[in-house]
Motif scaffolding. Structure first.
Motif, mmCIF file in Angstrom:
data_model
loop_
_atom_site.group_PDB
_atom_site.id
_atom_site.type_symbol
_atom_site.label_atom_id
_atom_site.label_comp_id
_atom_site.label_asym_id
_atom_site.label_seq_id
_atom_site.Cartn_x
_atom_site.Cartn_y
_atom_site.Cartn_z
ATOM 1 N N LEU A 196 88.188 110.446 8.301
ATOM 2 C CA LEU A 196 89.354 109.600 8.071
ATOM 3 C C LEU A 196 90.350 110.005 7.246
ATOM 4 C CD1 LEU A 196 90.182 106.812 8.844
ATOM 5 C CD2 LEU A 196 88.725 105.813 6.927
ATOM 6 N N HIS A 237 91.660 103.928 4.986
ATOM 7 C CA HIS A 237 91.220 105.049 4.010
ATOM 8 C C HIS A 237 91.196 104.324 2.734
ATOM 9 C CE1 HIS A 237 91.329 108.489 1.503
ATOM 10 N NE2 HIS A 237 90.607 108.924 2.519
ATOM 11 N N GLU A 238 92.659 103.783 2.479
ATOM 12 C CA GLU A 238 92.880 103.397 1.053
ATOM 13 C C GLU A 238 92.142 102.132 0.540
ATOM 14 O OE1 GLU A 238 97.220 102.644 0.951
ATOM 15 O OE2 GLU A 238 97.581 104.737 1.376
ATOM 16 N N LEU A 278 99.410 103.331 8.463
ATOM 17 C CA LEU A 278 98.952 104.590 8.568
ATOM 18 C C LEU A 278 98.245 104.629 6.869
ATOM 19 C CD1 LEU A 278 98.687 107.515 9.485
ATOM 20 C CD2 LEU A 278 100.733 108.131 7.908
ATOM 21 N N GLY A 279 96.979 105.254 7.109
ATOM 22 C CA GLY A 279 96.065 105.270 5.805
ATOM 23 C C GLY A 279 95.513 103.932 5.303
ATOM 24 N N TYR A 280 95.840 102.765 5.928
ATOM 25 C CA TYR A 280 95.406 101.597 5.532
ATOM 26 C C TYR A 280 93.671 101.424 5.051
ATOM 27 C CZ TYR A 280 94.493 96.577 4.807
ATOM 28 O OH TYR A 280 93.978 95.280 4.609
ATOM 29 N N THR A 313 86.079 107.334 13.487
ATOM 30 C CA THR A 313 86.550 108.562 13.245
ATOM 31 C C THR A 313 85.718 109.659 12.984
ATOM 32 O OG1 THR A 313 88.348 106.979 11.988
ATOM 33 C CG2 THR A 313 88.555 109.325 11.713
ATOM 34 N N HIS A 351 92.211 112.601 9.527
ATOM 35 C CA HIS A 351 92.850 111.739 10.597
ATOM 36 C C HIS A 351 94.378 111.053 9.835
ATOM 37 C CE1 HIS A 351 93.672 108.375 13.069
ATOM 38 N NE2 HIS A 351 93.346 109.062 14.063
ATOM 39 N N THR A 352 94.175 110.481 8.714
ATOM 40 C CA THR A 352 95.145 109.797 8.072
ATOM 41 C C THR A 352 96.357 110.851 7.790
ATOM 42 O OG1 THR A 352 93.840 108.206 7.369
ATOM 43 C CG2 THR A 352 95.731 108.353 5.879
ATOM 44 N N HIS A 353 95.894 111.957 7.399
ATOM 45 C CA HIS A 353 97.008 112.939 6.727
ATOM 46 C C HIS A 353 97.514 113.607 7.936
ATOM 47 C CE1 HIS A 353 96.712 112.318 2.471
ATOM 48 N NE2 HIS A 353 95.683 111.932 2.471
ATOM 49 N N SER A 383 98.068 112.306 10.677
ATOM 50 C CA SER A 383 98.991 111.638 11.400
ATOM 51 C C SER A 383 100.237 111.052 10.632
ATOM 52 C CB SER A 383 98.319 110.062 11.731
ATOM 53 O OG SER A 383 97.163 110.435 12.471
ATOM 54 N N ASN A 391 92.703 100.663 14.315
ATOM 55 C CA ASN A 391 93.083 101.646 13.441
ATOM 56 C C ASN A 391 94.640 102.010 13.614
ATOM 57 O OD1 ASN A 391 93.050 103.234 10.913
ATOM 58 N ND2 ASN A 391 92.879 104.983 12.108
#
Length: 522
Positions: free
Chosen positions: A504, A483-484, A479-481, A443, A507-509, A511, A474
């Motif tokens: 990342l 990153h978390e 979603l967000g897995y 990312t 990208h997560t937010h 999406s 990914n």
């Protein structure tokens, strides 16, 4: 990219390819030089082969001829085509004989001063329309081109070994590379039957940058005594879907070669903790245990040596039932497998969390970056590329986890037809931590303009044979897995290695479905 877009791009490149009648010159006759020369020969080019060491060109030509013979023996080439290819291969006694080349590819020793001096000399020999290319895997294309008066025609053409077999070529544009030079390079590589990917001149390019966690996380887990090499390899193969594990793969590559690339990337990124080399691997290299080529690496390759077996749990009775709280989103298809296995599955909706409750009262939880030690009676299970296809699952438990809970967890996965490896409690476990780190680097590479998402995934599939690219993986995860998970690992292993990058996070937010973000004024 859609099929029509691919066709349009191919059509646009076709006219830019170097004509097969034009000479391709290869400087350097090691394994890579020989492979690149063979690729150009098979594509129909006259090839001039040059090396500074006396006798090397003749030896290389003989080796290339022998490989062409094997292609005929295997039915992959006709004898007539082989003979024509051999006739197009011409040893060169000096650089002056490369004056009519349309493309010169360098595959000499990885030293900047050597490459710069070579291209300075070539620039005064070849025609103005000759494309100059380096096969470097670790040096800056921009730095090599810095010695030239016309760096706009200079590109990186990073083939992968063995070049005749592996389809990927990274086409690297330095800061001075002209658009026309990059287009000609892409078109020519495509005409040779290879799959090119475009990338910017940043350390490691695509593959050597994003592949680092595949090795580094396994080595770090070994240093922490989470599991032995055979078990780590088996889990990444049989659960993660990778063709080879990192220990057996680096033994094949050569520990010295792999460690040198890791160290080069680390130094190029100003010793970022995300790329820090392994002390255990350094000790292997210092001991001369370089892998298959020296007879010993992580494994012993002496005649009669027995290959260590991965830790596999003894058979355990499956639980009579499990209660699913939530949908187990990080483990798609797992609940269906349980229902098919004969183990009674009860479902309960859960607003927060996702877990299985075992008859012991203990919990079986998808890996989330936390540790079992933080809870009373928990067993974690690792990520799998495909839970139905996976043949092995890793479990981790704390010393105080109930033995009944652990055995029920083992028995459940065995009832699903899986081998089970019980590892030491570790945040992020094996597959999840490795994949999340690769997703983070991929990312980041997209955000920094190294390459497109499509080219990164293509490079990782074709260059190192990953089952899917990191960005595709990914998209398969909640979603967000990633990153978390990395945030959780970073809290438990501070120092910056696992801190997820801004790319990342964004990208997560970006999406996230509409309405999921918070009001900035609240």
């Amino acid at each position: 990219m859609s099929t029509s877009a691919v066709e349009q791009n191919t059509d646009a490149l076709r006219g830019a390819a170097i004509d097969p009648d034009r000479v391709v010159a290869v400087v350097g006759t090691g394994a890579m030089g020989q492979g690149i020369a063979q690729v150009a020969l098979v594509a129909g080019h006259p090839v001039r082969l040059y090396d500074t060491l006396p006798g090397r060109v003749g030896e290389a030509a003989a080796a290339i001829g022998a490989r062409l013979d094997r292609q005929v023996d295997k039915g992959r080439m006709t004898a007539a085509d082989r003979d024509a290819a051999r006739a197009r291969l011409h040893p060169a006694a000096g650089l002056a004989e490369l004056s009519d080349a349309a493309l010169v590819v360098e595959a000499v020793v990885e030293r900047l001063s050597v490459k710069q001096e070579l291209f300075r000399e070539l620039e005064g020999i070849v025609s103005d329309d000759c494309l100059l290319a380096t096969n470097t895997s670790s040096l800056s294309v921009t730095a090599v081109a810095g010695a030239l008066s016309r760096p706009g025609r200079f590109v990186g053409l990073h083939f992968f070994n063995p070049a005749p077999l592996l389809p990927l070529v990274e086409v690297v544009s330095g800061t001075a590379t002209g658009a026309d030079a990059a287009r000609r390079a892409l078109a020519t590589v495509t005409a040779w039957g290879k799959t090119p990917v475009s990338c910017a001149d940043l350390p490691g390019f695509i593959v050597n940058r994003i592949a680092r966690p595949f090795y580094a996380e396994a080595f770090a887990l070994l240093e922490d005594r989470v599991a032995d090499p055979a078990t780590l390899d088996a889990v990444l193969r049989e659960s993660g879907g990778f063709r080879m594990g990192p220990f057996e793969l680096t033994d094949l590559i050569g520990q010295d070669v792999n460690e040198a690339v890791t160290r080069s990337v680390w130094e190029s990124f100003f010793r970022s903790p995300k790329f820090i080399p392994s002390l255990l691997q350094r000790r292997l290299v210092e001991a001369g245990s370089l892998g298959r080529k020296s007879g010993r690496g992580w494994y012993d390759y002496a005649d009669g040596a027995e290959r260590p077996r991965p830790h596999t749990a003894a058979p355990a009775a499956p639980p009579a039932y499990v209660v699913a709280e939530g949908e187990l989103d990080p483990a798609p298809g797992l609940l269906e497998l349980i229902a098919e296995s004969g183990v009674t599955l009860r479902r309960e909706p859960e607003d927060e969390g996702t877990r299985l409750i075992l008859p012991s009262g203990g919990q079986l939880v998808p890996v989330d970056g936390q540790t079992a030690a933080e809870y009373r009676d928990v067993v974690y299970f690792d990520l799998a590329l495909d839970y139905r296809a996976a043949t092995r699952i890793a479990l981790s438990a704390a010393p105080h986890t109930g033995e009944r809970t652990l055995q029920e967890a083992v028995g459940l996965f065995q009832a699903l037809g899986k081998k089970v490896s019980v590892i030491k409690d570790a945040p992020g476990m094996i597959v999840a931590r490795t994949v999340a780190m690769m997703i983070d680097l991929a990312t980041d590479a997209v955000a920094k303009g190294v390459a497109t998402e499509e080219d990164i995934d293509t490079a990782m599939r074709l260059g190192v044979n990953y089952p899917v690219g990191p960005l595709e993986w990914n998209r398969k995860l909640p979603l967000g897995y990633a990153h978390e998970l990395l945030e959780s690992v970073d809290e438990r292993v501070p120092g910056g290695r696992y801190a997820p990058g801004l790319a990342l996070f964004l990208h997560t937010h970006a999406s996230a479905p509409d309405g999921e973000g918070s009001d900035p004024d609240s």
